[in-house]
Design an enzyme around this catalytic site. Structure first.
Site, PDB file in Angstrom:
ATOM      1  N   LYS A 135     -23.258   2.858 -47.136  1.00  0.00           N
ATOM      2  CA  LYS A 135     -23.591   1.984 -48.265  1.00  0.00           C
ATOM      3  C   LYS A 135     -24.896   2.424 -48.913  1.00  0.00           C
ATOM      4  O   LYS A 135     -25.050   2.406 -50.120  1.00  0.00           O
ATOM      5  CB  LYS A 135     -23.784   0.548 -47.761  1.00  0.00           C
ATOM      6  CG  LYS A 135     -22.493  -0.209 -47.579  1.00  0.00           C
ATOM      7  CD  LYS A 135     -22.769  -1.563 -46.942  1.00  0.00           C
ATOM      8  CE  LYS A 135     -21.532  -2.064 -46.231  1.00  0.00           C
ATOM      9  NZ  LYS A 135     -21.801  -3.171 -45.316  1.00  0.00           N
ATOM     10  N   LYS A 183     -36.744   3.468 -38.542  1.00  0.00           N
ATOM     11  CA  LYS A 183     -36.857   2.424 -39.572  1.00  0.00           C
ATOM     12  C   LYS A 183     -38.310   2.041 -39.798  1.00  0.00           C
ATOM     13  O   LYS A 183     -38.735   1.829 -40.928  1.00  0.00           O
ATOM     14  CB  LYS A 183     -36.034   1.192 -39.175  1.00  0.00           C
ATOM     15  CG  LYS A 183     -34.550   1.416 -39.383  1.00  0.00           C
ATOM     16  CD  LYS A 183     -33.758   0.136 -39.256  1.00  0.00           C
ATOM     17  CE  LYS A 183     -32.270   0.414 -39.444  1.00  0.00           C
ATOM     18  NZ  LYS A 183     -31.423  -0.466 -38.669  1.00  0.00           N
ATOM     19  N   LYS A 218     -23.164  11.552 -44.490  1.00  0.00           N
ATOM     20  CA  LYS A 218     -22.356  10.522 -43.847  1.00  0.00           C
ATOM     21  C   LYS A 218     -22.041   9.421 -44.867  1.00  0.00           C
ATOM     22  O   LYS A 218     -22.936   9.024 -45.624  1.00  0.00           O
ATOM     23  CB  LYS A 218     -23.166   9.940 -42.683  1.00  0.00           C
ATOM     24  CG  LYS A 218     -22.480   8.824 -41.937  1.00  0.00           C
ATOM     25  CD  LYS A 218     -23.365   8.292 -40.821  1.00  0.00           C
ATOM     26  CE  LYS A 218     -22.718   7.087 -40.165  1.00  0.00           C
ATOM     27  NZ  LYS A 218     -23.436   6.587 -39.024  1.00  0.00           N
TER      28      LYS A 218
HETATM   29  P1  AMP Z   1     -23.090   0.468 -40.152  1.00  0.00           P
HETATM   30  O1  AMP Z   1     -22.778  -0.362 -41.341  1.00  0.00           O
HETATM   31  O2  AMP Z   1     -23.662   1.811 -40.501  1.00  0.00           O
HETATM   32  O3  AMP Z   1     -23.895  -0.285 -39.112  1.00  0.00           O
HETATM   33  O4  AMP Z   1     -21.711   0.827 -39.465  1.00  0.00           O
HETATM   34  C1  AMP Z   1     -20.837  -0.135 -38.943  1.00  0.00           C
HETATM   35  C2  AMP Z   1     -19.801   0.578 -38.112  1.00  0.00           C
HETATM   36  O5  AMP Z   1     -19.099   1.538 -38.883  1.00  0.00           O
HETATM   37  C3  AMP Z   1     -20.390   1.341 -36.931  1.00  0.00           C
HETATM   38  O6  AMP Z   1     -19.528   1.181 -35.827  1.00  0.00           O
HETATM   39  C4  AMP Z   1     -20.402   2.784 -37.390  1.00  0.00           C
HETATM   40  O7  AMP Z   1     -20.250   3.694 -36.319  1.00  0.00           O
HETATM   41  C5  AMP Z   1     -19.223   2.840 -38.320  1.00  0.00           C
HETATM   42  N1  AMP Z   1     -19.497   3.787 -39.415  1.00  0.00           N
HETATM   43  C6  AMP Z   1     -20.340   3.599 -40.449  1.00  0.00           C
HETATM   44  N2  AMP Z   1     -20.337   4.654 -41.273  1.00  0.00           N
HETATM   45  C7  AMP Z   1     -19.470   5.553 -40.757  1.00  0.00           C
HETATM   46  C8  AMP Z   1     -19.001   6.865 -41.150  1.00  0.00           C
HETATM   47  N3  AMP Z   1     -19.431   7.444 -42.263  1.00  0.00           N
HETATM   48  N4  AMP Z   1     -18.101   7.473 -40.352  1.00  0.00           N
HETATM   49  C9  AMP Z   1     -17.629   6.888 -39.232  1.00  0.00           C
HETATM   50  N5  AMP Z   1     -18.015   5.668 -38.811  1.00  0.00           N
HETATM   51  C10 AMP Z   1     -18.915   4.999 -39.556  1.00  0.00           C
END
Ligand code: AMP
Length: 323
Positions: A194, A107, A191
């Site tokens: 958002k 980051k 992946k």
């Molecule tokens: P984040 O918003 O990226 O911090 O993700 C929040 C939670 O969702 C975390 O536990 C991530 O591991 C899970 N997560 C986010 N994106 C994905 C994805 N594309 N596939 C599986 N898990 C996800």
């Protein structure tokens, strides 16, 4: 989870985090936080309506099936003990540990490329996250495989704190790897996230979902239905595996053999996802129409969380000889 980008959760969040939590809510005493302060470490310079975003995340938690009577559903900022513990832990955490965290380095480099400043809060992110976990003297944190490393620094900070105060105040939290620890792909094959604008949200309408699925990346050389497809590299096929585990192999074989076209696969996939999301959408509509109900859940969750948090802080202040 952080209420970034408006706070609405997508299929990756659902499969990778929310569902594993829901599966555990009967067996564990669980604290499910909406990490609103955390989302400021990267968006503080933009003006966003964080209160509304947190509300949206809460609605997604509840719509997906988290039960406020079984677990505490709360906003981080409603429990100021998180800030106090963060401050105290920051006194015992070496800066070098934080500078070595891989996600921080990524980051930081990204921010520097864009010629903006790295905030103190970004560096301290793992300290706040540690506070979030150990404030409840948690024994376990359910995470995806990719996140197991994040828990390691929490274990180290907890251990260091215990050693410095010569008391076992905090258990070392263990990462419990979610059963589904794969990655839900977004429509472009990266992946689902958002920030990539490639996500299907729990709050999308059936039409929006159909449209997004229609845009999914498939086998580029499969132009006609009779051309052979490569399911391993196709978003529609990968999502089919997640949402239709009993039948996806048949669909894959037909795709490979040129017995079906991408249009048909996408149409079926959209229907399957829409069927899965239907009850979630129905609960979402009810909650959207009843803001006091959501507020009340968050209030009840904050009370539960504060009760546990204040007990821990009494121990911590005593151990540090502040009181
Ligand atoms: P984040 O918003 O990226 O911090 O993700 C929040 C939670 O969702 C975390 O536990 C991530 O591991 C899970 N997560 C986010 N994106 C994905 C994805 N594309 N596939 C599986 N898990 C996800």
């Amino acid at each position: 989870m952080q209420p970034t980008g408006g706070g609405r959760l997508h299929l990756g969040n659902l499969e990778g985090a929310l569902r594993p939590w829901i599966q555990r809510q009967d067996d564990y005493e669980m604290f499910c936080m909406i990490a609103d302060w955390h989302s400021l470490t990267t968006i503080a310079e933009k003006r966003v309506n964080l209160a509304e975003a947190s509300r949206q995340t809460a609605i997604d938690y509840l719509s997906a099936g988290l039960d406020p009577d079984k677990c505490a559903i709360f906003r981080q900022s409603d429990v100021p003990e998180h800030a106090e513990l963060h401050l105290l832990l920051s006194m015992v955490t070496p800066v070098g540990w934080l500078e070595r965290v891989p996600t921080y380095k990524e980051k930081r480099d990204l921010i520097k490329e864009n010629d903006t400043q790295v905030s103190y809060g970004l560096l301290g992110y793992p300290v706040l996250q540690t506070a979030d976990i150990i404030l409840y003297r948690a024994h376990a944190v359910p995470v995806g495989r990719d996140q197991a490393a994040h828990i390691e620094i929490s274990r180290e900070i907890a251990r260091r704190f215990n050693r410095l105060v010569e008391a076992e105040i905090f258990p070392e939290p263990e990462a419990v790897i979610n059963e589904f620890s794969g990655e839900v792909p977004g429509m472009d094959g990266r992946k689902m996230s958002k920030s990539y604008d490639n996500a299907i949200y729990l709050s999308d309408t059936p039409k929006q979902t159909q449209k997004k699925v229609n845009s999914a990346f498939t086998t580029p050389t499969k132009i006609h239905a009779t051309d052979p497809g490569i399911p391993e590299g196709c978003v529609a096929c990968q999502l089919r595996r997640v949402y239709d585990p009993a039948h996806f192999l048949t669909q894959w074989e037909e795709c490979r053999a040129g017995q079906r076209g991408c249009g048909q696969s996408k149409k079926e996939l959209a229907e399957i996802i829409n069927t899965t999301l239907e009850p979630i959408r129905a609960r979402r509509a009810q909650l959207e129409a009843d803001p006091p109900a959501v507020e009340s859940v968050l209030r009840q969750g904050a009370e539960k969380a504060r009760a546990a948090a204040s007990e821990t802080m009494t121990l911590v202040r005593r151990a540090m000889q502040i009181r």
